[in-house]
Design a protein around this motif. Sequence first.
Motif, PDB file in Angstrom:
ATOM      1  N   GLN A  96       0.824  -1.212   0.000  1.00  0.00           N
ATOM      2  CA  GLN A  96       0.000   0.000   0.000  1.00  0.00           C
ATOM      3  C   GLN A  96       0.861   1.266   0.000  1.00  0.00           C
ATOM      4  O   GLN A  96       0.649   2.200   0.780  1.00  0.00           O
ATOM      5  CB  GLN A  96      -0.957   0.006   1.196  1.00  0.00           C
ATOM      6  CG  GLN A  96      -1.961  -1.154   1.179  1.00  0.00           C
ATOM      7  CD  GLN A  96      -2.928  -1.108   2.331  1.00  0.00           C
ATOM      8  OE1 GLN A  96      -2.517  -0.917   3.480  1.00  0.00           O
ATOM      9  NE2 GLN A  96      -4.201  -1.283   2.052  1.00  0.00           N
ATOM     10  N   GLU A 130       1.139   3.780  -2.082  1.00  0.00           N
ATOM     11  CA  GLU A 130       0.441   5.042  -2.374  1.00  0.00           C
ATOM     12  C   GLU A 130      -0.327   5.545  -1.158  1.00  0.00           C
ATOM     13  O   GLU A 130      -0.302   6.738  -0.839  1.00  0.00           O
ATOM     14  CB  GLU A 130      -0.507   4.852  -3.561  1.00  0.00           C
ATOM     15  CG  GLU A 130       0.179   4.671  -4.904  1.00  0.00           C
ATOM     16  CD  GLU A 130       0.663   3.243  -5.141  1.00  0.00           C
ATOM     17  OE1 GLU A 130       1.316   2.999  -6.164  1.00  0.00           O
ATOM     18  OE2 GLU A 130       0.378   2.370  -4.293  1.00  0.00           O
ATOM     19  N   ARG A 131      -0.987   4.628  -0.483  1.00  0.00           N
ATOM     20  CA  ARG A 131      -1.753   5.023   0.708  1.00  0.00           C
ATOM     21  C   ARG A 131      -0.815   5.492   1.816  1.00  0.00           C
ATOM     22  O   ARG A 131      -1.146   6.403   2.584  1.00  0.00           O
ATOM     23  CB  ARG A 131      -2.594   3.839   1.184  1.00  0.00           C
ATOM     24  CG  ARG A 131      -3.477   4.153   2.368  1.00  0.00           C
ATOM     25  CD  ARG A 131      -4.374   2.983   2.700  1.00  0.00           C
ATOM     26  NE  ARG A 131      -5.186   3.243   3.885  1.00  0.00           N
ATOM     27  CZ  ARG A 131      -6.033   2.371   4.420  1.00  0.00           C
ATOM     28  NH1 ARG A 131      -6.198   1.180   3.847  1.00  0.00           N
ATOM     29  NH2 ARG A 131      -6.726   2.677   5.488  1.00  0.00           N
TER      30      ARG A 131
END
Length: 313
Positions: A221, A223-224
Amino acid sequence: MGVSSHERPQAHAVSRPARLAVGVVSAGRVGSVLGAALARAGHAVVAASGLSAESLARAERLLPGVPLLPPDEVVRRADLVLLALPDDALEGMVRGLVATESLRPGQIVVHTSGAHGVGVLAPAAETGALALALHPVLTFTGRAEDLDRLSTASIGVTAAKGDEAAWNVGEALAVEMGAEPVRIPESARALYHAALAHGANHLMTLVADCTELLREAGIGQAERLVAPLLSAALDNVLRHGDRALTGPVARGDLGTVRKHLTVLSDSEPAIAPAYRALARRTAERSRAAGLLDAATAAELTDLLDDPAEGQTP
């Protein structure tokens, strides 16, 4: 650099162009969206050009019912010619339209290139057309949501020096499309566009490199994980400028920077030169802002300039 911004003009402050027949050359991401914005403002898109399957689908989605024709036929039908072409294709298209006598006096000829001012439209202006450069300061997906995003964006407007009527027409068209007009003098266009490309395009490359490094480190994850950090960094620098600089370079943490150079050189040698260049620029800005003393900034610069640093023996 001589660029002056203006508050969004009120409807009564800028003369509104009469309802115009709009011809879009070509129906790419920018042309289709701006054509749709002009249609939403009450103008009539009478024709567009486009050859690729993507352009055809985009035109069908954003410019429904608009016939797709060769560029010269599009231009002959239009009062407002919107040239939404790549930078390098613009000059040839303008000369071709003049050579085929597709343009006529009284037409408004607009291009959307950020790199060019109105000089590239000189052959069109010589036919009696009103020449304008309207560059939307926005990245486009070519989908309907771009129309809404225009309401938060600016459009760089360039007209001939001293032609206030042309400047007013350009500003009015920008407002009608939902954006805020900003006057960009012809002499400033190259630096204006370089600044925007440096910020937007290189930011995308930087963020893509960042998330790629995280994924290669086995971190999910990515990008998150970085979205709140990057959003806060962007907000801080826009609000506070160089005083918002943080991180090991701005703090003068030479040991940490040395570790970064080593791991990047070992893991991602293609990214290491970009890290060095940006860290060097960050050190310069940090010193100028008073965040780093001159001696520490010099040590950092020496470290970043040393090709042996980061190389595994």
